[in-house]
Enzyme design. Structure first.
Site, PDB file in Angstrom:
ATOM      1  CE  LYS A  12     -12.139   0.064  -7.700  1.00 38.13           C
ATOM      2  NZ  LYS A  12     -12.166  -0.475  -6.366  1.00 38.13           N
ATOM      3  CD  GLU A  50      -4.582  -4.662  -7.096  1.00 32.89           C
ATOM      4  OE1 GLU A  50      -5.095  -5.012  -6.030  1.00 32.89           O
ATOM      5  OE2 GLU A  50      -5.250  -4.233  -8.066  1.00 32.89           O
ATOM      6  CG  HIS A 104      11.591  10.196   3.227  1.00 28.71           C
ATOM      7  ND1 HIS A 104      12.071   9.455   4.285  1.00 28.71           N
ATOM      8  CD2 HIS A 104      12.661  10.901   2.760  1.00 28.71           C
ATOM      9  CE1 HIS A 104      13.348   9.709   4.474  1.00 28.71           C
ATOM     10  NE2 HIS A 104      13.744  10.585   3.548  1.00 28.71           N
TER      11      HIS A 104
END
Ligand code: ARG
Length: 472
Positions: A290, A297, A163
């Protein structure tokens, strides 16, 4: 005027008085997609011609001319000197027309006892075998990369989740091997797709078989097919083998996508479990700090495309009566896309795994949070004769207290534990030692050090066996 020229070119020109426009010709063509099957098409035609000569349907001289002519066409295509003409609907017509232009009448005898329906089914099967095999090799490489990283980091402890909540500590190797086995099953699925394609369709002659004395066994042997199609109507209209391949690609992409998801959050500032190599990251055009996991992705994103390829073909096939229908021309584009997408994704993933840095200390620190030794503490009480339900409640209460005090289980002293329950003795602190928690999971297939060592051996053996299966 141009239209009429096109008409006279068509291989069925005899029956036709009018021809498609340039637009409808292009709309109806599959050449841009199926030209990549050119090697299979040439191999199929050579085998067919050799068989026709053996059976006395055409002369040996014609067969020789056809073989030489096809080889010449093949050389031109290979060298990039062949001009594909969209007036040829597909690769079958393109090669045959060029052959006949080069060798004359013998070229016109090649199509005896054969239909393009057999050709497209045969070429697609022949080509699908090659594609499955190529993907299986790439799959082996990714498995090798996962096995390497699992071996190199043997002993590194990390939090295991259910979970997305911290559950129990596991070895990082165990986590990586979970993916190893997923990709092992994908390898098997690709092999199954290969086997599904490994049946000869040629000799079905459009749908009903033919009056010529074809030797299909011979053609199957020449082309390396393991079996000959049992039913000519099924053979020309079956695309299950492409669905099997698209399905194998879809499941493999799903596995890649799950791994990508973990790589993405593991490399986040919050987790910091891994650091991706710069070669597999991109920067931001505005935020100088960044470093984005773009490739992970992208693979996750491309998974949707591949599912679409599978759903597209399933839907194309669903209402088709026997035997061949032109709808089936839509079969290859999606499957080729699925194969290309998976192939590229496998290469990227293997590179990403091989170059990523594992922050072992951060993983280890993470394994101390979240009270992940709670089950073991309850099991400790069970060992002292406390019923499990009761033990569960005692430890549950202890966790609540720790949470309020901002303490981990490992920070509790033996004395503090003894205050909670009389069954906690000096050795109770060992119950929550993270390395021991892992080590205790000795079940076959579990995360214990010994069990994982055995698993690493089995994974290695399986990798070798699967490599041999490919004859690599
Ligand atoms: N271009 C077709 C395809 O890719 C093959 C030709 C099928 N035969 C026919 N009669 N139209 O499916």
């Amino acid at each position: 005027m141009e239209e009429n020229e096109r008409k006279s070119d068509a291989l069925w020109g005899g029956r036709f008085e009018d021809s498609p426009t340039e637009f409808t010709q292009a709309f109806g063509a599959s050449l841009p997609v199926d030209k990549r099957m050119w090697e299979s098409d040439i191999a199929g035609s050579k085998a067919h011609a050799a068989m026709l000569a053996r059976q006395g349907v055409i002369s040996q001289q014609d067969a020789d001319d056809i073989r030489a002519g096809l080889d010449a066409v093949g050389e031109r295509i290979d060298a990039g000197e062949f001009e594909f003409d969209i007036d040829d609907e597909d690769i079958h017509m393109s090669i045959e027309r060029n052959l006949t232009e080069a060798i004359g009448a013998a070229g016109g005898r090649l199509h005896t006892g054969r239909s393009r329906n057999d050709q497209v089914a045969t070429d697609a099967r022949h080509h699908a075998k090659k594609l499955s095999e190529g993907l299986a090799h790439q799959m082996l490489d990714l498995r090798a990369a996962l096995l390497d990283i699992a071996n190199e980091n043997y002993g590194v402890v990390m939090p295991g989740y259910t979970h997305m909540q911290k559950a129990q500590p596991v070895l990082f190797s165990h986590h990586m091997l979970a993916y190893y086995w997923m990709f092992t099953r994908d390898f098997t699925r690709l092999k199954a797709a290969y086997d599904a394609a490994d049946v000869l369709a040629l000799g079905s002659a459009a749908l009903a078989g033919t009056t010529y004395p074809l030797d299909r066994e011979f053609v199957a042997r020449e082309l390396g097919f393991a079996a000959v199609g049992e039913n000519s109507m099924d053979a020309v209209s079956d695309r299950d083998f492409l669905l099997d391949l698209a399905y194998a690609c879809s499941v493999a992409m799903m596995h890649l996508s799950r791994l990508c998801e973990e790589i993405i959050y593991w490399s986040s500032n919050e987790f910091n479990f891994i650091r991706l190599s710069d070669a597999y990251s991109t920067g931001s055009s505005i935020m100088p700090q960044k470093k984005n996991p773009d490739f992970a992705e992208l693979i996750r994103g491309k998974t949707g495309r591949v599912y679409g390829d599978l759903m597209g073909l399933l839907t194309t096939m669903k209402g088709l009566p026997l035997a061949y229908n032109k709808d089936m021309q839509e079969d290859k584009e999606g499957v080729f896309d699925a194969v290309d997408t998976l192939g590229n994704s496998l290469v990227v993933m293997a590179g990403m795994i091989r170059t990523m840095h594992v922050n072992a200390d951060v993983m280890r620190a993470g394994a101390h949070g979240g009270f992940m030794a709670a089950t073991d503490l309850a099991d400790y009480l069970v060992g002292k004769g406390v019923p499990f339900r009761e033990a569960h409640a005692i430890v549950g209460k202890l966790v609540l207290d720790c949470e309020k005090q901002g303490k981990t289980l490992q920070e509790l002293s033996a004395a503090e534990l003894a205050q909670v329950d009389e069954h906690f003795a000096e050795d109770a602190v060992e119950a929550v030692d993270i390395d021991k928690v892992v080590e205790r999971r000795t079940t076959y297939g579990g995360t214990g050090h010994e069990a994982v060592k055995l698993q690493l051996e089995h994974a290695q053996e399986r990798l070798i066996a699967d490599t041999q299966l490919l004859g690599a």
